[in-house]
Write a protein that holds these residues in place. Structure first.
Motif, PDB file in Angstrom:
ATOM      1  N   HIS A   1       0.788   3.278   7.981  1.00 57.24           N
ATOM      2  CA  HIS A   1       2.143   3.722   7.615  1.00 57.24           C
ATOM      3  C   HIS A   1       2.336   3.558   6.099  1.00 57.24           C
ATOM      4  O   HIS A   1       2.869   4.451   5.441  1.00 57.24           O
ATOM      5  CB  HIS A   1       3.153   2.865   8.396  1.00 57.24           C
TER       6      HIS A   1
ATOM      7  N   GLU B   1       2.897  -1.633   8.787  1.00 55.87           N
ATOM      8  CA  GLU B   1       1.607  -1.245   9.370  1.00 55.87           C
ATOM      9  C   GLU B   1       0.778  -0.538   8.279  1.00 55.87           C
ATOM     10  O   GLU B   1       1.300   0.318   7.552  1.00 55.87           O
ATOM     11  CB  GLU B   1       1.885  -0.313  10.558  1.00 55.87           C
TER      12      GLU B   1
ATOM     13  N   ARG C   1       4.427  -3.219  15.030  1.00 58.89           N
ATOM     14  CA  ARG C   1       5.354  -2.691  14.013  1.00 58.89           C
ATOM     15  C   ARG C   1       6.452  -3.688  13.661  1.00 58.89           C
ATOM     16  O   ARG C   1       7.538  -3.276  13.246  1.00 58.89           O
ATOM     17  CB  ARG C   1       5.995  -1.366  14.478  1.00 58.89           C
TER      18      ARG C   1
END
Ligand SMILES: [Zn+2]
Ligand SMILES: [Zn+2]
Length: 280
Positions: free
Chosen positions: A224, A221, A217
């Motif tokens: 995401h 990502e 992260r």
């Protein structure tokens, strides 16, 4: 993302009605851009070539060369000033702060481009609004863009700011100013890197190093970011590392900002409602 001079959707419409030879030429142009030599663009790709004007391309290339030079000079001289004043700890504060603020500034610009103005708005329309909105229709086109075309627009804005920062370091010895300049310089670097990181989030096969950064992260990502490309298309605007997205979602930051602007008479352009063809 570079300024787009031709609308891919319009080009697709034109291709249908063009004579056979012209359609062949158009197809050849598509083959250049599609991955693995595919004849027709897979989902998420327009298959179209995008060009900047020569003046814009000059600005993109020249500032893409100047940016790393100014970045190194600003970091070196601001860090040196903090070291002289025994304020090195401020440099340690500047790095995480720049990553958070860079994510926020990028997210704010992204939200504004998705929500307000139109592709016909002078200056920002072709340079900023159109690339963001085309990205929602053809999200994987970014994977076909060159480095200069995806960082150039941000470098055009960042270079004058970093040049001013360097001048301020030259004329002032103040420690807090050195901190502010180091922070601004690192934020500028995070913002310039944003579209590269965004491109990685859309790649089908990113490198092992990129996958590690995504897993940790430290950069955006892909899953995401997928939320931004999913209905109702109104979340996760931060695309540098995305750290702020959960907090901004929780407090309804962008909806509250839109409500405030609506109260002031500034209405959204309802761009989100027309983005139902988004694909990863
Ligand atoms: Zn968007
Ligand atoms: Zn995206």
């Amino acid at each position: 993302m570079s300024a787009l001079l031709q609308d891919p959707v319009d080009l697709q419409r034109q291709a249908i009605s063009l004579p056979p030879q012209t359609q062949t030429d158009q197809l050849a142009e598509r083959v250049v851009l599609t991955p693995q030599g595919a004849v027709s663009p897979p989902p998420g790709y327009s298959g179209m070539i995008e060009h900047s004007t020569s003046a814009h391309a000059f600005l993109e290339h020249s500032t893409s060369i100047l940016f790393p030079v100014l970045f190194v000079l600003n970091v070196y001289f601001s860090f040196d000033r903090l070291y002289e004043l025994e304020l090195v700890w401020l440099a340690a504060v500047a790095i995480p702060l720049a990553l958070v603020l860079g994510d926020f500034v990028g997210g704010l610009v992204h939200w504004a481009a998705d929500t307000y103005f139109s592709e016909d708005t002078p200056v920002v329309g072709p340079a900023l609004i159109k690339p963001f909105r085309q990205h929602h229709i053809f999200p994987r086109d970014i994977c076909t863009h060159t480095l200069v075309s995806i960082v150039g627009n941000v470098c055009i804005l960042a270079v004058p700011i970093l040049a001013l920062c360097l001048y301020m370091l030259w004329v002032s010895q103040h420690g807090l100013l050195a901190f502010a300049i180091l922070l601004t310089t690192l934020m500028a670097a995070a913002t310039v890197a944003t579209n590269v990181i965004h491109k990685w989030a859309h790649q089908e096969k990113p490198s092992a190093g990129v996958r590690w950064l995504q897993r940790m992260r430290l950069v955006l990502e892909p899953r995401h970011h997928q939320i931004h490309h999913t209905e109702p298309f109104e979340m996760h605007y931060c695309i540098t590392n995305g750290w702020l997205n959960p907090l901004l979602n929780k407090i309804g930051f962008f909806r509250r900002l839109e409500a405030t602007l609506r109260f002031l008479g500034i209405k959204t352009t309802n761009a989100r409602n027309s983005c139902d063809s988004r694909l990863m």
